[in-house]
Write a protein that holds these residues in place. Structure first.
Motif, PDB file in Angstrom:
ATOM      1  N   GLU A 245       0.619  -1.171   0.101  1.00 24.44           N
ATOM      2  CA  GLU A 245       0.025   0.017   0.381  1.00 24.44           C
ATOM      3  C   GLU A 245       0.420   1.401   0.045  1.00 24.44           C
ATOM      4  OE1 GLU A 245      -3.380   1.923  -1.138  1.00 24.44           O
ATOM      5  OE2 GLU A 245      -3.748  -0.207   0.422  1.00 24.44           O
ATOM      6  N   SER A 246       1.892   1.198   1.154  1.00 21.31           N
ATOM      7  CA  SER A 246       3.009   2.018   0.424  1.00 21.31           C
ATOM      8  C   SER A 246       3.261   2.635  -0.849  1.00 21.31           C
ATOM      9  CB  SER A 246       3.403   2.130   1.934  1.00 21.31           C
ATOM     10  OG  SER A 246       4.981   2.968   1.666  1.00 21.31           O
ATOM     11  N   ALA A 247       3.972   1.432  -0.490  1.00 18.01           N
ATOM     12  CA  ALA A 247       4.562   1.292  -2.309  1.00 18.01           C
ATOM     13  C   ALA A 247       3.929   2.131  -3.482  1.00 18.01           C
ATOM     14  CB  ALA A 247       5.985   0.477  -2.330  1.00 18.01           C
ATOM     15  N   HIS A 248       2.875   1.163  -3.138  1.00 18.46           N
ATOM     16  CA  HIS A 248       2.083   2.174  -4.507  1.00 18.46           C
ATOM     17  C   HIS A 248       2.071   3.238  -4.671  1.00 18.46           C
ATOM     18  CE1 HIS A 248      -1.430   2.258  -6.605  1.00 18.46           C
ATOM     19  NE2 HIS A 248      -1.513   0.765  -7.490  1.00 18.46           N
ATOM     20  N   ARG A 249       2.134   3.539  -3.287  1.00 17.19           N
ATOM     21  CA  ARG A 249       1.326   5.471  -3.568  1.00 17.19           C
ATOM     22  C   ARG A 249       2.489   6.634  -3.527  1.00 17.19           C
ATOM     23  NH1 ARG A 249      -1.739   4.315   1.426  1.00 17.19           N
ATOM     24  NH2 ARG A 249       0.587   4.470   3.112  1.00 17.19           N
ATOM     25  N   LYS A 250       3.569   5.350  -2.952  1.00 17.43           N
ATOM     26  CA  LYS A 250       5.160   6.161  -3.544  1.00 17.43           C
ATOM     27  C   LYS A 250       5.597   6.300  -4.813  1.00 17.43           C
ATOM     28  CE  LYS A 250       7.046   5.780   1.167  1.00 17.43           C
ATOM     29  NZ  LYS A 250       7.873   4.564   1.829  1.00 17.43           N
ATOM     30  N   ILE A 251       5.160   5.509  -5.329  1.00 20.18           N
ATOM     31  CA  ILE A 251       5.621   4.669  -7.231  1.00 20.18           C
ATOM     32  C   ILE A 251       4.972   6.044  -7.918  1.00 20.18           C
ATOM     33  CG2 ILE A 251       7.037   3.152  -6.965  1.00 20.18           C
ATOM     34  CD1 ILE A 251       5.407   1.550  -7.788  1.00 20.18           C
TER      35      ILE A 251
END
Length: 382
Positions: A310-316
């Protein structure tokens, strides 16, 4: 698609437990299955379609997408794809070109990319159920035909109209900048190894070499009726270069937009690719995002915690979303478009740095506040 009850009284034959079930065998779904197997998990992929599977797109892969594919065991090179040196923006008398920094992009037909993904997935041990529609799902099982399969993780890779997203009640997509894209391949004598983006009045035409003496030509606009042959009349220089080109595929169309969700995970369910949101096709980030998402999602499976994904998806997705909004503004405002391209032409270092940020060679933080203010000032004076 029914949201089945976990306490259903209907008896189905149950297959051995699968760690990951992926619904949707497009690039995002297959990449996720490959990444999961690389973490030691078992993966089963369902798709109602059968190969070869095609989808209209610009068919270029940015360097970070190429790197993600390499992590999945797929190595693009000059033997199986066309190397891309950079991206050129052009509008009338203005033109700006910048090379990809420290890495190379590649282009190849979508069906060829799909074939490479299927071959790699099969080699990795992924199980495919082609021509098989999932008829129901619950918090533990997926049902397809008369077979019910339990899962540890369920992945929705079934596109913008995702049935998994609707079943899990992720909520509606927040959509903006809806546009229409059409794509066709042409046989040509020669073409430079770069992505050419031609800006016109409320539309863009893109050319990408996909093979020796072959290019992919695309048009993007808010007009659902605008086709490639009509759009070429708006770009005389490009039309002249394509005067002797021979069409080798039929024209295919698709919808593109900036789609966002407040969350892409729920319980043991995750969304990838267009099912999890998308950016305007002109950014070139669609496939690159999907492949990066697949790698992060597999890491989350390994950790047993989807919060990591969830966190990585937002960042990329953050930078591509910003670029998507900028491109849509340029599409809708001719004044902004002309001044932006004039600035890029007169100050190539700015365009080069923005392209490096766009392709992940530089972080967004590398653009200081002073540089952003200077960029805005120069844009107004361009």
């Amino acid at each position: 698609m029914e949201r089945a009850s976990h306490n259903s009284n209907i008896d189905f034959p149950v297959k051995p437990n699968s760690d990951v079930i992926v619904i949707g065998a497009g690039p995002a779904g297959i990449a996720t299955a490959i990444a999961a197997t690389q973490k030691g998990l078992r993966a089963i992929v369902f798709d109602a379609r059968t190969p070869p599977i095609d989808k209209p797109c610009g068919e270029g892969l940015l360097p970070q997408g190429v790197a993600a594919l390499r992590s999945l065991g797929i190595h693009l090179n000059s033997k199986n794809a066309v190397p891309l040196a950079g991206i050129r923006f052009a509008a009338g008398e203005f033109s700006a070109y910048a090379k990809f920094a420290q890495a190379t992009g590649f282009a190849l037909r979508r069906v060829r990319l799909h074939q490479l993904l299927v071959e790699r997935a099969t080699q990795a041990g992924v199980i495919f159920h082609w021509g098989t529609r999932v008829t129901s799902m619950d918090s533990t099982f997926v049902t397809a035909g008369d077979v019910r399969i339990p899962y540890a993780w369920l992945v929705g890779a079934d596109g913008q109209n995702s049935a998994v997203r609707r079943w899990a009640k992720f909520g509606p997509l927040r959509t903006s900048g809806k546009r229409f894209g059409f794509r066709q391949h042409f046989r040509v004598r020669s073409w430079p190894n770069l992505v050419d983006v031609h800006w016109g009045e409320h539309c863009q035409m893109l050319t990408t070499p996909t093979d020796v003496q072959e290019i992919c030509v695309s048009v993007l606009s808010r007009d659902a009726g605008l086709r490639i042959s009509q759009a070429l009349c708006l770009f005389p220089e490009l039309a002249e270069r394509l005067r002797d080109a021979t069409p080798v595929t039929r024209e295919l169309g698709n919808v593109t937009s900036l789609n966002r969700l407040s969350a892409v995970t729920w319980g043991r369910v995750a969304l990838v690719g267009d099912a999890s949101g998308s950016v305007d096709a002109i950014t070139g980030h669609g496939l690159s995002l999907a492949f990066q998402q697949a790698l992060f999602l597999a890491e989350a499976f390994e950790r047993g915690n989807l919060a990591h994904y969830e966190s990585a998806h937002r960042k990329i997705a953050a930078m591509p979303a910003i670029m998507s909004r900028l491109m849509v503004i340029m599409d809708r405002n001719a004044w902004v478009c002309r001044r932006t391209l004039r600035l890029f032409e007169n100050t190539p270092c700015i365009y080069s740095k923005l392209l490096s940020i766009h392709t992940g060679a530089l972080p967004l933080a590398s653009l200081s506040v002073a540089e952003m203010i200077d960029f805005g000032w120069k844009l107004l004076r361009a």
